[in-house]
Enzyme design. Sequence first.
Site, PDB file in Angstrom:
ATOM      1  N   HIS A   1      -3.140  13.891   6.160  1.00  0.00           N
ATOM      2  CA  HIS A   1      -4.439  14.498   6.457  1.00  0.00           C
ATOM      3  C   HIS A   1      -4.402  15.317   7.744  1.00  0.00           C
ATOM      4  O   HIS A   1      -3.628  15.031   8.666  1.00  0.00           O
ATOM      5  CB  HIS A   1      -5.510  13.411   6.581  1.00  0.00           C
ATOM      6  CG  HIS A   1      -5.768  12.689   5.302  1.00  0.00           C
ATOM      7  ND1 HIS A   1      -6.511  13.226   4.285  1.00  0.00           N
ATOM      8  CD2 HIS A   1      -5.359  11.461   4.865  1.00  0.00           C
ATOM      9  CE1 HIS A   1      -6.564  12.364   3.278  1.00  0.00           C
ATOM     10  NE2 HIS A   1      -5.874  11.282   3.606  1.00  0.00           N
TER      11      HIS A   1
ATOM     12  N   CYS B   1      14.381  13.603 -17.781  1.00  0.00           N
ATOM     13  CA  CYS B   1      13.075  14.124 -17.337  1.00  0.00           C
ATOM     14  C   CYS B   1      13.170  14.717 -15.930  1.00  0.00           C
ATOM     15  O   CYS B   1      12.635  15.787 -15.648  1.00  0.00           O
ATOM     16  CB  CYS B   1      12.033  13.020 -17.345  1.00  0.00           C
ATOM     17  SG  CYS B   1      11.623  12.356 -18.966  1.00  0.00           S
TER      18      CYS B   1
ATOM     19  N   THR C   1       0.821  -1.215   0.000  1.00  0.00           N
ATOM     20  CA  THR C   1       0.000   0.000   0.000  1.00  0.00           C
ATOM     21  C   THR C   1       0.852   1.260   0.000  1.00  0.00           C
ATOM     22  O   THR C   1       0.484   2.269  -0.608  1.00  0.00           O
ATOM     23  CB  THR C   1      -0.933  -0.008   1.234  1.00  0.00           C
ATOM     24  OG1 THR C   1      -1.792  -1.147   1.152  1.00  0.00           O
ATOM     25  CG2 THR C   1      -1.778   1.247   1.298  1.00  0.00           C
ATOM     26  N   THR C   2       1.989   1.223   0.670  1.00  0.00           N
ATOM     27  CA  THR C   2       2.822   2.410   0.818  1.00  0.00           C
ATOM     28  C   THR C   2       3.347   2.934  -0.516  1.00  0.00           C
ATOM     29  O   THR C   2       3.605   4.127  -0.642  1.00  0.00           O
ATOM     30  CB  THR C   2       3.983   2.113   1.792  1.00  0.00           C
ATOM     31  OG1 THR C   2       3.423   1.784   3.065  1.00  0.00           O
ATOM     32  CG2 THR C   2       4.915   3.300   1.955  1.00  0.00           C
TER      33      THR C   2
ATOM     34  N   ARG D   1      -6.031  -0.736   0.059  1.00  0.00           N
ATOM     35  CA  ARG D   1      -6.141  -0.254   1.427  1.00  0.00           C
ATOM     36  C   ARG D   1      -6.654  -1.388   2.316  1.00  0.00           C
ATOM     37  O   ARG D   1      -7.484  -2.193   1.883  1.00  0.00           O
ATOM     38  CB  ARG D   1      -7.117   0.924   1.479  1.00  0.00           C
ATOM     39  CG  ARG D   1      -6.570   2.184   0.860  1.00  0.00           C
ATOM     40  CD  ARG D   1      -7.685   3.147   0.492  1.00  0.00           C
ATOM     41  NE  ARG D   1      -8.209   2.868  -0.836  1.00  0.00           N
ATOM     42  CZ  ARG D   1      -9.203   3.545  -1.408  1.00  0.00           C
ATOM     43  NH1 ARG D   1      -9.796   4.512  -0.751  1.00  0.00           N
ATOM     44  NH2 ARG D   1      -9.622   3.247  -2.622  1.00  0.00           N
TER      45      ARG D   1
END
Length: 476
Positions: free
Chosen positions: A49, A402, A40-41, A311
């Site tokens: 948040h 880039c 997930t990381t 998640r």
Amino acid sequence: MIDVAVIGTGIMGAAVARELSKYELNILILDKDNDVSCGTTKANSAIVHAGYDAKEGSLMAKYNVAGNAMYEELCKEVDAPFRKVGSYVLAFSEKEREHLELLYKRGLSNGVPELEIIEAEEIQKREPHVSKEAVAALYAGTAGITGPWELAIKLVENAMENGAELKLNAEVVNIEKVGEYFKLTLKNGEIIETKTVINAAGVYADILNNMISKKTFKITPRIGEYYLLDKVQGYLTDSVIFQCPTEMGKGILVAKTAHGNIIAGPTASDVEDREDVGNTQEGFDTIKQFAVKSIKDINFRDNIRNFSGLRAEADTGDFILGEAEDVKGFFNMAGTKSPGLSSAPAMAIDLAEMVVKSLGNISKKENFIKNKKHIYFIELSPEEKAEVIKKDPRYGRIICRCENITEGEIVDVIHRKAGGRTLNGIKRRCRPGAGRCQGGFCGPRVQEILARELNLKLDDIVLEEKGSYILTGETK
């Protein structure tokens, strides 16, 4: 016999391993994948948040607000990216304005500072590209963005600088309690004996817990799909733009990443396969539909990458943190869906204290080693660049045009603790291949550098997991 086995190298396992490395402990970090932070990381929104969304009195609320307050200093300490940019939750009707009021009151109850509800005119002053249909917004000044995989890698690296060991491709398939210690069996048959276990295995955390504890829980993987847009779209916002959340999550957001790209997503669908990170046309269409409601000028033709992440949705409805009631020495750090990334630093401190208390008579190290700073060549002044090149000419050779990444930076991240060994591993550590061409030009050169520095053959270098070969042999 080791003191602590940490299972998982996502942001949770990485954070608690680093916190525990401040103590006189023998620590082993295990992960089933071929590199650090491959779950997930490595695939999420990267948002720190503010803490107004989590329900009052929950662990999510407690650790979100506490973790947010720690982020800036922590990222400075370990040399990871972080920017405090603020976030907006948009309301497109008077009904949705009522939800902003609910979130505002909840935020105050949770102890979130710098909250205010602003009107349409003020939104346009601050964020001129946000839709003029938004009638109001909840602004949270403490929200931020980070580089989640970079932070996790730096945390593991720092733990290793302080004596922790890392074992990759080490999937735990069985856990037994034998007297006062645990016996972990790896997929390859290896046995590891440890006094305590920390279960930070993400979407697999329930499987590990349920091997050893009768206090079972269930994790449901929830997939989220994303668009990543080129930096030319970066003018659209410098903040995080949300819409009013739903029961499935915080909804489709639009934000500028820590490195200047625009990210849009995620979707939210429950899946059974814990490795399902595929993309769908339905998901792409959903993101477009909702993202343009927030910012109409998004040009999705500047998309450079699509990805998905999973998640860990726990059936408990909250984070699971602490020692299993019926298994002394077995600690869970689980169910850490959003705001898990935001909460990780604070959760790690509390869990480390629980583990140290359980082991007893553990002292803190007198000389904790801080991270060695990474040279970000593009950010140096002309004089500093000249000095760096004088010491090491490899910093004068641009490999990724880039992102303006030099050979010196790539060599550095190969040889650091928890160094990169794969093409994607190098990309996560210093960004060659993260730009518009997505490695089309620099990929082969990075592969050559990896082979040279690790004394391997070119076709031994893989993209990500074992067996993800890039080359199969010579054609002539």
